[in-house]
Scaffold this motif. Sequence first.
Motif, PDB file in Angstrom:
ATOM      1  N   GLU A 181       0.816  -1.210   0.000  1.00 43.70           N
ATOM      2  CA  GLU A 181       0.000   0.000   0.000  1.00 43.70           C
ATOM      3  C   GLU A 181       0.856   1.269   0.000  1.00 43.70           C
ATOM      4  O   GLU A 181       0.585   2.212  -0.752  1.00 43.70           O
ATOM      5  N   SER A 182       1.893   1.288   0.844  1.00 44.62           N
ATOM      6  CA  SER A 182       2.704   2.508   0.926  1.00 44.62           C
ATOM      7  C   SER A 182       3.537   2.709  -0.333  1.00 44.62           C
ATOM      8  O   SER A 182       3.739   3.851  -0.776  1.00 44.62           O
ATOM      9  N   LEU A 183       4.014   1.627  -0.951  1.00 42.04           N
ATOM     10  CA  LEU A 183       4.779   1.763  -2.192  1.00 42.04           C
ATOM     11  C   LEU A 183       3.895   2.214  -3.348  1.00 42.04           C
ATOM     12  O   LEU A 183       4.310   3.020  -4.187  1.00 42.04           O
ATOM     13  N   ILE A 184       2.675   1.705  -3.387  1.00 37.65           N
ATOM     14  CA  ILE A 184       1.741   2.136  -4.434  1.00 37.65           C
ATOM     15  C   ILE A 184       1.394   3.609  -4.253  1.00 37.65           C
ATOM     16  O   ILE A 184       1.292   4.372  -5.229  1.00 37.65           O
ATOM     17  N   ALA A 185       1.230   4.034  -2.984  1.00 29.18           N
ATOM     18  CA  ALA A 185       0.969   5.454  -2.715  1.00 29.18           C
ATOM     19  C   ALA A 185       2.138   6.315  -3.195  1.00 29.18           C
ATOM     20  O   ALA A 185       1.948   7.381  -3.796  1.00 29.18           O
ATOM     21  N   LEU A 186       3.360   5.833  -2.958  1.00 31.96           N
ATOM     22  CA  LEU A 186       4.542   6.584  -3.377  1.00 31.96           C
ATOM     23  C   LEU A 186       4.626   6.703  -4.895  1.00 31.96           C
ATOM     24  O   LEU A 186       4.899   7.778  -5.435  1.00 31.96           O
ATOM     25  N   THR A 187       4.376   5.606  -5.594  1.00 30.41           N
ATOM     26  CA  THR A 187       4.444   5.659  -7.061  1.00 30.41           C
ATOM     27  C   THR A 187       3.355   6.571  -7.628  1.00 30.41           C
ATOM     28  O   THR A 187       3.574   7.249  -8.637  1.00 30.41           O
ATOM     29  N   THR A 188       2.208   6.594  -6.963  1.00 28.37           N
ATOM     30  CA  THR A 188       1.123   7.470  -7.418  1.00 28.37           C
ATOM     31  C   THR A 188       1.536   8.940  -7.325  1.00 28.37           C
ATOM     32  O   THR A 188       1.299   9.728  -8.248  1.00 28.37           O
ATOM     33  N   VAL A 189       2.188   9.292  -6.209  1.00 27.97           N
ATOM     34  CA  VAL A 189       2.649  10.670  -6.040  1.00 27.97           C
ATOM     35  C   VAL A 189       3.721  11.011  -7.073  1.00 27.97           C
ATOM     36  O   VAL A 189       3.756  12.123  -7.616  1.00 27.97           O
ATOM     37  N   LEU A 190       4.581  10.045  -7.383  1.00 26.78           N
ATOM     38  CA  LEU A 190       5.687  10.292  -8.313  1.00 26.78           C
ATOM     39  C   LEU A 190       5.212  10.406  -9.767  1.00 26.78           C
ATOM     40  O   LEU A 190       6.019  10.716 -10.646  1.00 26.78           O
TER      41      LEU A 190
END
Length: 397
Positions: A181-190
């Motif tokens: 979940e946190s990695l997907i959130a990070l990629t979304t922001v990037l």
Amino acid sequence: MTDSEAEKEVENLISVYKEACKKVEKAPINKFVEFLNLVDKENEPSIDGYNIDLSGNLPEFKYNRLDHNDAIAIARELSEDFIISDLNFSFNNIENTGAIALGKSLQDNKFLESLNLSMCDIDAKGVEAICTGLQMNDNLKKLNLKGNKFGRQGGILLSATLQVNATLRELNIADTDQTNESLIALTTVLHHNTTIKKLDVSNPLLVSEQEETTVHFSKMLRVNYGLTELRLCKHGIMDFGASQLAEALCDNNSLQFLDLGCNKISEDGAKALAGLIRQNTPLKKLSLTSNRIGDNGIVAISEAVATNNCNLTTLMVNNNGVTEKGLCALAAALRLNITLSNVYIWGNELRNTACDAFERLMDGNKPRILPHNTDIEPYKVDGVTYLSEAGHYLFSH
């Protein structure tokens, strides 16, 4: 800044530090005070800021590591806007209390550009304070939080912060127990944040082998034009994931260093990455350390390097189960390619033919591979060539 001004600056720094130590009932760190005096003597008056190294791995702190009270005292100086540009607190017992103090100081600080808090026992509560500081800070460019187990909650807080902060350039959150979940959130922001240039998210805590996070990183790389360095070590990436990344990077014009070390990439994944190399993208460094690409994988990469690429400068294929066949193919490719200057092959099957091939590359007045650009060193016993792991490489790792 004149000599007298620099001297006065350091005197004020020491004075504020000692006063802050009294407030937290903590004795001043003599080595820190000595270091500040040394900074004034060794640096030129025109310096833009001081680099303060308080790493717990230094000999003077090895048996007396800093704690949260030390961080609180030094955070007082950061709030006073003293010219500290680089602060290294790594491998200390800073914990959440110290992180909260540092986070508050970031809100007003105008000089700090690099903050290293790796391995400091900080969890999500401490990261929340740092994130609050980052949302108001427009100067910090490097943040290292490696080894702090702040997990999913801390990762999502950092992702939200990157939606606001537009100055941070380098972020290291390797070994911090990030989740899907946190990695997907990070990629979304990037998808939209293009100020982050270097990102290390190695060794997350992933609960499946479906490579969902790798797919999301691939989608992000198609549209992100800011990242120049991405480390995805220990992500469980297999051939499918490697293919997705290779396909996405064919459309990427910024990434220069991709680290896929310690994954599960085999022959097919290596062939997909060979296809990427053929496209002559901006990629300059590729690490496949400790995968299992084998002979067929390295042969495919060697063919791409030999005929189609003039940008790749560093290739790391150590510990990949490659035998003489693959290593000789790579050696032959290096004679045709003039830009690939750094090659790392230790940990494969270095038998006679391969040893001879790489010795020839490193021999002569104008060697193709310089000794400091590889992890091997040739030597002979009874006229037979062998390869050992280079001493400088051992030292650096």
